[in-house]
Design a protein around this motif. Structure first.
Motif, PDB file in Angstrom:
ATOM      1  N   VAL A   9      89.160 -18.710   9.020  1.00 54.64           N
ATOM      2  CA  VAL A   9      90.370 -19.313   8.473  1.00 54.64           C
ATOM      3  C   VAL A   9      91.370 -19.498   9.604  1.00 54.64           C
ATOM      4  CG1 VAL A   9      90.076 -18.347   6.148  1.00 54.64           C
ATOM      5  CG2 VAL A   9      91.377 -17.086   7.835  1.00 54.64           C
ATOM      6  N   LYS A  10      92.229 -20.485   9.428  1.00 57.03           N
ATOM      7  CA  LYS A  10      93.279 -20.726  10.416  1.00 57.03           C
ATOM      8  C   LYS A  10      94.292 -19.583  10.346  1.00 57.03           C
ATOM      9  CE  LYS A  10      92.831 -25.689  10.007  1.00 57.03           C
ATOM     10  NZ  LYS A  10      93.456 -26.939   9.585  1.00 57.03           N
ATOM     11  N   GLU A  11      95.015 -19.392  11.431  1.00 56.22           N
ATOM     12  CA  GLU A  11      96.005 -18.310  11.478  1.00 56.22           C
ATOM     13  C   GLU A  11      97.047 -18.462  10.389  1.00 56.22           C
ATOM     14  OE1 GLU A  11      97.861 -16.768  15.042  1.00 56.22           O
ATOM     15  OE2 GLU A  11      96.181 -17.522  16.225  1.00 56.22           O
ATOM     16  N   ALA A  12      97.463 -19.692  10.104  1.00 52.94           N
ATOM     17  CA  ALA A  12      98.471 -19.926   9.073  1.00 52.94           C
ATOM     18  C   ALA A  12      97.948 -19.516   7.703  1.00 52.94           C
ATOM     19  CB  ALA A  12      98.888 -21.395   9.067  1.00 52.94           C
ATOM     20  N   VAL A  13      96.678 -19.792   7.453  1.00 52.88           N
ATOM     21  CA  VAL A  13      96.070 -19.405   6.176  1.00 52.88           C
ATOM     22  C   VAL A  13      95.987 -17.882   6.087  1.00 52.88           C
ATOM     23  CG1 VAL A  13      93.970 -19.527   4.785  1.00 52.88           C
ATOM     24  CG2 VAL A  13      94.793 -21.570   5.968  1.00 52.88           C
ATOM     25  N   TRP A  14      95.581 -17.251   7.156  1.00 52.23           N
ATOM     26  CA  TRP A  14      95.502 -15.787   7.199  1.00 52.23           C
ATOM     27  C   TRP A  14      96.872 -15.173   6.904  1.00 52.23           C
ATOM     28  CZ3 TRP A  14      91.667 -12.292   7.418  1.00 52.23           C
ATOM     29  CH2 TRP A  14      92.015 -10.978   7.702  1.00 52.23           C
ATOM     30  N   ALA A  15      97.909 -15.733   7.487  1.00 51.80           N
ATOM     31  CA  ALA A  15      99.263 -15.223   7.283  1.00 51.80           C
ATOM     32  C   ALA A  15      99.672 -15.370   5.814  1.00 51.80           C
ATOM     33  CB  ALA A  15     100.241 -15.951   8.191  1.00 51.80           C
ATOM     34  N   GLU A  16      99.386 -16.529   5.224  1.00 54.06           N
ATOM     35  CA  GLU A  16      99.727 -16.753   3.813  1.00 54.06           C
ATOM     36  C   GLU A  16      98.960 -15.781   2.912  1.00 54.06           C
ATOM     37  OE1 GLU A  16     101.961 -18.817   2.262  1.00 54.06           O
ATOM     38  OE2 GLU A  16     102.716 -19.316   4.255  1.00 54.06           O
ATOM     39  N   LEU A  17      97.685 -15.603   3.181  1.00 61.00           N
ATOM     40  CA  LEU A  17      96.892 -14.661   2.397  1.00 61.00           C
ATOM     41  C   LEU A  17      97.445 -13.246   2.533  1.00 61.00           C
ATOM     42  CD1 LEU A  17      93.249 -15.883   3.090  1.00 61.00           C
ATOM     43  CD2 LEU A  17      94.449 -15.952   0.895  1.00 61.00           C
ATOM     44  N   SER A  18      97.825 -12.884   3.722  1.00 57.17           N
ATOM     45  CA  SER A  18      98.374 -11.543   3.955  1.00 57.17           C
ATOM     46  C   SER A  18      99.637 -11.319   3.138  1.00 57.17           C
ATOM     47  CB  SER A  18      98.669 -11.339   5.440  1.00 57.17           C
ATOM     48  OG  SER A  18      97.471 -11.376   6.179  1.00 57.17           O
ATOM     49  N   LEU A  19     100.465 -12.356   3.006  1.00 52.00           N
ATOM     50  CA  LEU A  19     101.690 -12.249   2.216  1.00 52.00           C
ATOM     51  C   LEU A  19     101.389 -12.128   0.723  1.00 52.00           C
ATOM     52  CD1 LEU A  19     103.932 -14.914   3.998  1.00 52.00           C
ATOM     53  CD2 LEU A  19     104.153 -12.417   4.112  1.00 52.00           C
ATOM     54  N   MET A  20     100.260 -12.662   0.285  1.00 53.87           N
ATOM     55  CA  MET A  20      99.895 -12.645  -1.130  1.00 53.87           C
ATOM     56  C   MET A  20      99.315 -11.294  -1.563  1.00 53.87           C
ATOM     57  SD  MET A  20      98.192 -16.408  -1.519  1.00 53.87           S
ATOM     58  CE  MET A  20      97.859 -16.220  -3.268  1.00 53.87           C
ATOM     59  N   ARG A  21      98.793 -10.542  -0.616  1.00 51.24           N
ATOM     60  CA  ARG A  21      98.161  -9.265  -0.950  1.00 51.24           C
ATOM     61  C   ARG A  21      99.195  -8.260  -1.422  1.00 51.24           C
ATOM     62  NH1 ARG A  21      94.806  -6.192   3.206  1.00 51.24           N
ATOM     63  NH2 ARG A  21      96.628  -6.578   4.455  1.00 51.24           N
ATOM     64  N   GLU A  22      98.791  -7.468  -2.405  1.00 54.19           N
ATOM     65  CA  GLU A  22      99.620  -6.351  -2.846  1.00 54.19           C
ATOM     66  C   GLU A  22      99.255  -5.148  -1.987  1.00 54.19           C
ATOM     67  OE1 GLU A  22      99.036  -5.840  -7.029  1.00 54.19           O
ATOM     68  OE2 GLU A  22      99.540  -7.923  -7.465  1.00 54.19           O
ATOM     69  N   PRO A  23     100.155  -4.169  -1.894  1.00 57.22           N
ATOM     70  CA  PRO A  23      99.851  -2.986  -1.081  1.00 57.22           C
ATOM     71  C   PRO A  23      98.537  -2.332  -1.522  1.00 57.22           C
ATOM     72  CG  PRO A  23     102.154  -2.988  -1.737  1.00 57.22           C
ATOM     73  CD  PRO A  23     101.492  -4.116  -2.473  1.00 57.22           C
ATOM     74  N   GLY A  24      97.685  -2.042  -0.552  1.00 53.54           N
ATOM     75  CA  GLY A  24      96.411  -1.388  -0.821  1.00 53.54           C
ATOM     76  C   GLY A  24      95.302  -2.324  -1.276  1.00 53.54           C
ATOM     77  N   MET A  25      95.619  -3.598  -1.461  1.00 47.61           N
ATOM     78  CA  MET A  25      94.630  -4.573  -1.931  1.00 47.61           C
ATOM     79  C   MET A  25      93.807  -5.089  -0.764  1.00 47.61           C
ATOM     80  SD  MET A  25      95.412  -8.191  -3.874  1.00 47.61           S
ATOM     81  CE  MET A  25      95.347  -7.754  -5.586  1.00 47.61           C
ATOM     82  N   THR A  26      92.514  -5.172  -0.953  1.00 50.71           N
ATOM     83  CA  THR A  26      91.653  -5.740   0.083  1.00 50.71           C
ATOM     84  C   THR A  26      91.669  -7.263  -0.034  1.00 50.71           C
ATOM     85  OG1 THR A  26      89.671  -5.771  -1.295  1.00 50.71           O
ATOM     86  CG2 THR A  26      90.114  -3.737  -0.043  1.00 50.71           C
ATOM     87  N   PHE A  27      91.242  -7.928   1.014  1.00 47.19           N
ATOM     88  CA  PHE A  27      91.153  -9.386   0.952  1.00 47.19           C
ATOM     89  C   PHE A  27      90.119  -9.810  -0.083  1.00 47.19           C
ATOM     90  CE2 PHE A  27      93.418  -9.202   4.976  1.00 47.19           C
ATOM     91  CZ  PHE A  27      94.319 -10.236   4.814  1.00 47.19           C
ATOM     92  N   SER A  28      89.072  -9.030  -0.236  1.00 48.98           N
ATOM     93  CA  SER A  28      88.063  -9.333  -1.248  1.00 48.98           C
ATOM     94  C   SER A  28      88.683  -9.288  -2.645  1.00 48.98           C
ATOM     95  CB  SER A  28      86.901  -8.348  -1.145  1.00 48.98           C
ATOM     96  OG  SER A  28      85.890  -8.683  -2.060  1.00 48.98           O
ATOM     97  N   GLU A  29      89.482  -8.266  -2.908  1.00 46.57           N
ATOM     98  CA  GLU A  29      90.153  -8.159  -4.206  1.00 46.57           C
ATOM     99  C   GLU A  29      91.127  -9.315  -4.413  1.00 46.57           C
ATOM    100  OE1 GLU A  29      90.083  -3.293  -4.667  1.00 46.57           O
ATOM    101  OE2 GLU A  29      91.741  -4.251  -3.589  1.00 46.57           O
ATOM    102  N   LEU A  30      91.835  -9.698  -3.359  1.00 48.52           N
ATOM    103  CA  LEU A  30      92.756 -10.829  -3.441  1.00 48.52           C
ATOM    104  C   LEU A  30      92.003 -12.106  -3.797  1.00 48.52           C
ATOM    105  CD1 LEU A  30      95.479 -12.263  -3.092  1.00 48.52           C
ATOM    106  CD2 LEU A  30      94.964 -12.395  -0.626  1.00 48.52           C
TER     107      LEU A  30
END
Length: 61
Positions: A9-30
């Motif tokens: 994924v592009k860095e911008a996409v990674w950053a957006e995904l990171s902002l969407m995650r809740e504390p303790g949530m894995t990227f798989s769960e997201l």
């Protein structure tokens, strides 16, 4: 089965995904949450489209 796969994924996409995650949530769960939301959104859209386009008949039970 837990298989680890890597996706690019592009860095911008990674950053957006990171902002969407809740504390303790894995990227798989997201991603699982996003998939479920999209499935529900599609279902609602399909139901609305059917209600608007189709001639529905009420069935008494």
């Amino acid at each position: 089965m837990n298989a680890t796969k890597r996706i690019i994924v592009k860095e911008a996409v990674w950053a957006e995904l990171s902002l969407m995650r809740e504390p303790g949530m894995t990227f798989s769960e997201l991603i699982e949450t996003m998939i479920e939301r999209d499935k529900k959104r599609r279902l609602v859209e399909d139901i609305k489209r059917i209600q608007e386009e189709e001639d529905l008949v009420e069935i008494s039970l």
